[in-house]
Design a protein around this motif. Sequence first.
Motif, PDB file in Angstrom:
ATOM      1  N   SER B   9       0.821  -1.208   0.000  1.00  0.00           N
ATOM      2  CA  SER B   9       0.000   0.000   0.000  1.00  0.00           C
ATOM      3  C   SER B   9       0.859   1.263   0.000  1.00  0.00           C
ATOM      4  N   SER B  10       2.022   1.218   0.642  1.00  0.00           N
ATOM      5  CA  SER B  10       2.882   2.405   0.662  1.00  0.00           C
ATOM      6  C   SER B  10       3.400   2.733  -0.727  1.00  0.00           C
ATOM      7  N   TYR B  11       3.429   1.704  -1.559  1.00  0.00           N
ATOM      8  CA  TYR B  11       4.020   1.879  -2.881  1.00  0.00           C
ATOM      9  C   TYR B  11       3.341   2.987  -3.668  1.00  0.00           C
ATOM     10  N   LEU B  12       2.012   2.993  -3.609  1.00  0.00           N
ATOM     11  CA  LEU B  12       1.257   3.956  -4.396  1.00  0.00           C
ATOM     12  C   LEU B  12       1.602   5.390  -4.022  1.00  0.00           C
ATOM     13  N   ALA B  13       1.612   5.643  -2.723  1.00  0.00           N
ATOM     14  CA  ALA B  13       1.931   6.979  -2.246  1.00  0.00           C
ATOM     15  C   ALA B  13       3.342   7.364  -2.670  1.00  0.00           C
ATOM     16  N   PHE B  14       4.224   6.407  -2.553  1.00  0.00           N
ATOM     17  CA  PHE B  14       5.632   6.620  -2.864  1.00  0.00           C
ATOM     18  C   PHE B  14       5.813   6.939  -4.341  1.00  0.00           C
ATOM     19  N   GLU B  15       5.113   6.181  -5.171  1.00  0.00           N
ATOM     20  CA  GLU B  15       5.290   6.305  -6.606  1.00  0.00           C
ATOM     21  C   GLU B  15       4.834   7.666  -7.117  1.00  0.00           C
ATOM     22  N   GLY B  16       3.733   8.185  -6.510  1.00  0.00           N
ATOM     23  CA  GLY B  16       3.186   9.470  -6.940  1.00  0.00           C
ATOM     24  C   GLY B  16       4.185  10.613  -6.777  1.00  0.00           C
ATOM     25  N   THR B  27       8.635  -0.740 -15.102  1.00  0.00           N
ATOM     26  CA  THR B  27       9.425  -1.811 -14.501  1.00  0.00           C
ATOM     27  C   THR B  27       9.048  -1.972 -13.026  1.00  0.00           C
ATOM     28  N   ARG B  28       8.903  -0.831 -12.355  1.00  0.00           N
ATOM     29  CA  ARG B  28       8.616  -0.879 -10.918  1.00  0.00           C
ATOM     30  C   ARG B  28       7.234  -1.443 -10.643  1.00  0.00           C
ATOM     31  N   ALA B  29       6.276  -1.023 -11.446  1.00  0.00           N
ATOM     32  CA  ALA B  29       4.915  -1.500 -11.214  1.00  0.00           C
ATOM     33  C   ALA B  29       4.842  -3.011 -11.422  1.00  0.00           C
ATOM     34  N   LYS B  30       5.554  -3.478 -12.436  1.00  0.00           N
ATOM     35  CA  LYS B  30       5.570  -4.905 -12.741  1.00  0.00           C
ATOM     36  C   LYS B  30       6.218  -5.694 -11.603  1.00  0.00           C
ATOM     37  N   ALA B  31       7.305  -5.133 -11.100  1.00  0.00           N
ATOM     38  CA  ALA B  31       8.033  -5.806 -10.023  1.00  0.00           C
ATOM     39  C   ALA B  31       7.168  -5.921  -8.779  1.00  0.00           C
TER      40      ALA B  31
END
Lengths: 481, 438
Positions: B9-16, B27-31
């Motif tokens: 869940s933290s990924y989404l916030a981080f990615e934005g 690449t990151r989303a796939k990983a």
Amino acid sequence: MAYTEEELKKELETKEYEYGFYTDIESDTFPVGLNEDIIRKISEKKGEPDWMTKWRLEAFSSFKKMVEPDWSNVKYKKPDLQKISYYSAPKKKPKYNSLEEVDPELLKTFDKLGISVDEQKKLSGVAVDIVMDSVSVATTFRETLAKKGIIFCSISEAIQKHPELVKKYIGTVIPPRDNYYSALNSAVFTDGSFCYIPKGVRCPMELSTYFRINQAGTGQFERTLVIADEQSYVSYLEGCTAPSRDENQLHAAVVELIALDDAEIKYSTVQNWFPGDKNGKGGVFNFVTKRGLCHNRAKISWTQVETGSAVTWKYPSCVLKGDNSIGEFYSIAVTNNFQQADTGTKMVHLGNNTRSTIISKGISAGKSQNSYRGLVKVGSRAKNARNFSQCDSLLMGNNCGAHTFPYIEAKNNSAQVEHEATTSKIGEDQIFYCNQRGIDTEKAIALIVNGFSKEVLNKLPMEFAVEAQKLLEISLEGSVG
Amino acid sequence: MEFKEKLISSYLAFEGDLDLLDSVHQTRAKALRVFEKKGFPTKKDESWKYTSLNALVNADYALFPRSEASIELKDVKKYFLYDTDTYKVIFIDGVYSPFLSNTTHDGLDVCLMSAALTKPKYRNLINTYFNKIASLEESLTALNTSYSKEGAFVYIPKKTVAEKPIEIIHFASGEEHSLWLQPRNLIVVDKNSQVQIIERHQSLKDHPVVTNSVTEVYVHEEAFVDYYKLQNDLTSASLIDNTYIQQAKNSHASVHTFSLGGKLVRNNLRYYHTGQRILSTLKGVTILEGKQHVDHSTMVHHSHPNCESHQDYKGIFSERSEGVFNGQILVEKIAQKTNAFQQNNNVLLDDKATVNSKPQLEIYADDVKCSHGCTIGQMDEEALFYLRSRGIPKKEAKALMTYAFANNVLESVQLPSLKKRINGQIASKLGVNLGFEL
């Protein structure tokens, strides 16, 4: 013309399975399928006591919860256990008192196998218990053995006559739920050998069983139980062949050895099940569970020559439970054409001052895959455990593979464990060295292969040497020598 | 919330928040999806049979440090190779520290992954090299990839010898109660070039820290990479190090791993070949005590003829420590004339110490020389007696023998000052001063 490795390879690939004949004996075969009724029927057919039927059913219920493991380095089409007939016995089933009474057809089979019971009886002094399609048909030399108090008979007979021994020891080394195939075997085993050596007795001759899968669509589920009481000694031989067939036949045996204090068991196997033809069609799946338990100062030694089977997947093991006990494993595994082998051993050191030796030689030719997989485990309370392992692989040709997967787990600081493995082909310099000294290439290859496997061949009992020699000839040495 | 869920869940916030190249985003989303599917490895995975991450991943960690920690040079100077001039890429809690670092763009690039991932100047390099050899399937590597943002980026152009060694150090300041770090390093060494790299992870306070690091190293034709991993962390810190190395023809890559501390250390070291006559060297010394656990998992994939690989791992284990060696040599059918060697020697000093070793050979070619050896034993009592009978105290005699045991690995260390440091560390670990340097 000089004999080259190329030619050797070709000869190996085209070498036919010499023991691929089928004996026309009327058999009493169960309908195919696996369910509780079949198990009850097997038990009933063999006139087993209640506890045995119950034991089988318990094994079956744990079997149903298991799935076939797939971690091994072999690929095969999983056998459909519902398409196997779990019982097949030669129909005319008299109790033989002497060899003359045996069905002449059957005797002919043995002749072809080159282990004429008659001849062996007279010449070599080997007592043979022949298991053909799961039912033991002849046990020779029983009287000689009986004088010493040695019990050597089929396991079904032992269940009848010596239930206390069977009940006490069966499943103690390999519990039914140990693995998928041992559970299956425990539920459906039809016959096998039983051997008990009383206290302080040194068995005067090599005991031997011969397995042969004859009937199409039958699985061989035999069960062997060898008990060596205190200070006794026994050397046990086991040989296996099967006729050529297109479909794969399953062989899922269980062998349990129990060496009580100061006892010694030497268990030698020469396995030559039908390996499939040179296109990889047919052949036997050899999924055997073998394990021995050593009490104080006891010794168990496994020697195996594996030349047959389409897929060999087995790990004869030693549990060194007693102090000062010894486990040994000597193996030659030869794979050719499309054969696959994933074999090795497990040495579990639990007692103090236990020792184990592993010598494994793998020879792969054709398109075969040969893996050594072994475990050496030293428990945290096993003081002064000592292990030496050596795994050598010889590759012939560029389409085969040789693999080594040793597992070494030491939990005690006084343990000394050594493992070494090499993989090589027959070196050009080795052949050159021989050529230089007037040995032609043909002889040189024979010499090198012979030398490569001699360490293990030497461990085979003398009485079995002829037999082993014969099988190795089929696989390798014959084609070079 | 389980830690795995938190990561996802933290990924989404981080990615934005990030301004990255498009391809990197993908690449990151796939990983992340790979990680989501596979989760953390368990003991049921064959390659994690002897190492359990349960205790580590059942705790909670901060993923991003809240406050920027600053540390004084004098506090951390001892972790540097201070007597040698080096390039330095220093991170504190995963954040670059310009004050402690010494980067360069003069002739070669020693800089930051964050710069490489965002600046158009590096677009080509990133497209060619980023996440190309790191496993797409392995869940921990995938987790790192999905969070990859910061780390060291090294690019050595053709025919260049990096004159100074490069130090990559990740400090954990201990400002956070517990911290999960995911540094990502990319090292590209072009044709005919040379570089020496020292990597280190260090906690400054004994707060739980887990580092899941991924390093990709590309060694081009005739290049030489000499890589040293120093693992002498506090017993509160754990490290999962994933290093992927790709070698082109005639190149040489060598990795030395010195595991002298840490709570749980797992080294995944993978070598891939793309040409002939390659030399790969993997060496390691592990000296553990307490309840430490170190797992070396190596793989050398021989896919081309005439290559060589050498693996030599020594382990000394006392008290309740646990060592694992899981080495694999894979020789493909085409890789004739391969010369592969693998050795793992272990000494158990105490009753409760454990070694699990699994040296594996998987060989499909016939004209090869492949061998492995594995031993588990104790100090030779006779040799010990010999030394003691000549007036050397027991402790020193033991230390001397330990040195001798580890020397095979130590003697191939090319940096004299580093060699001295490691010798010193081993001596202090054994609690002796021999009064001379080996």
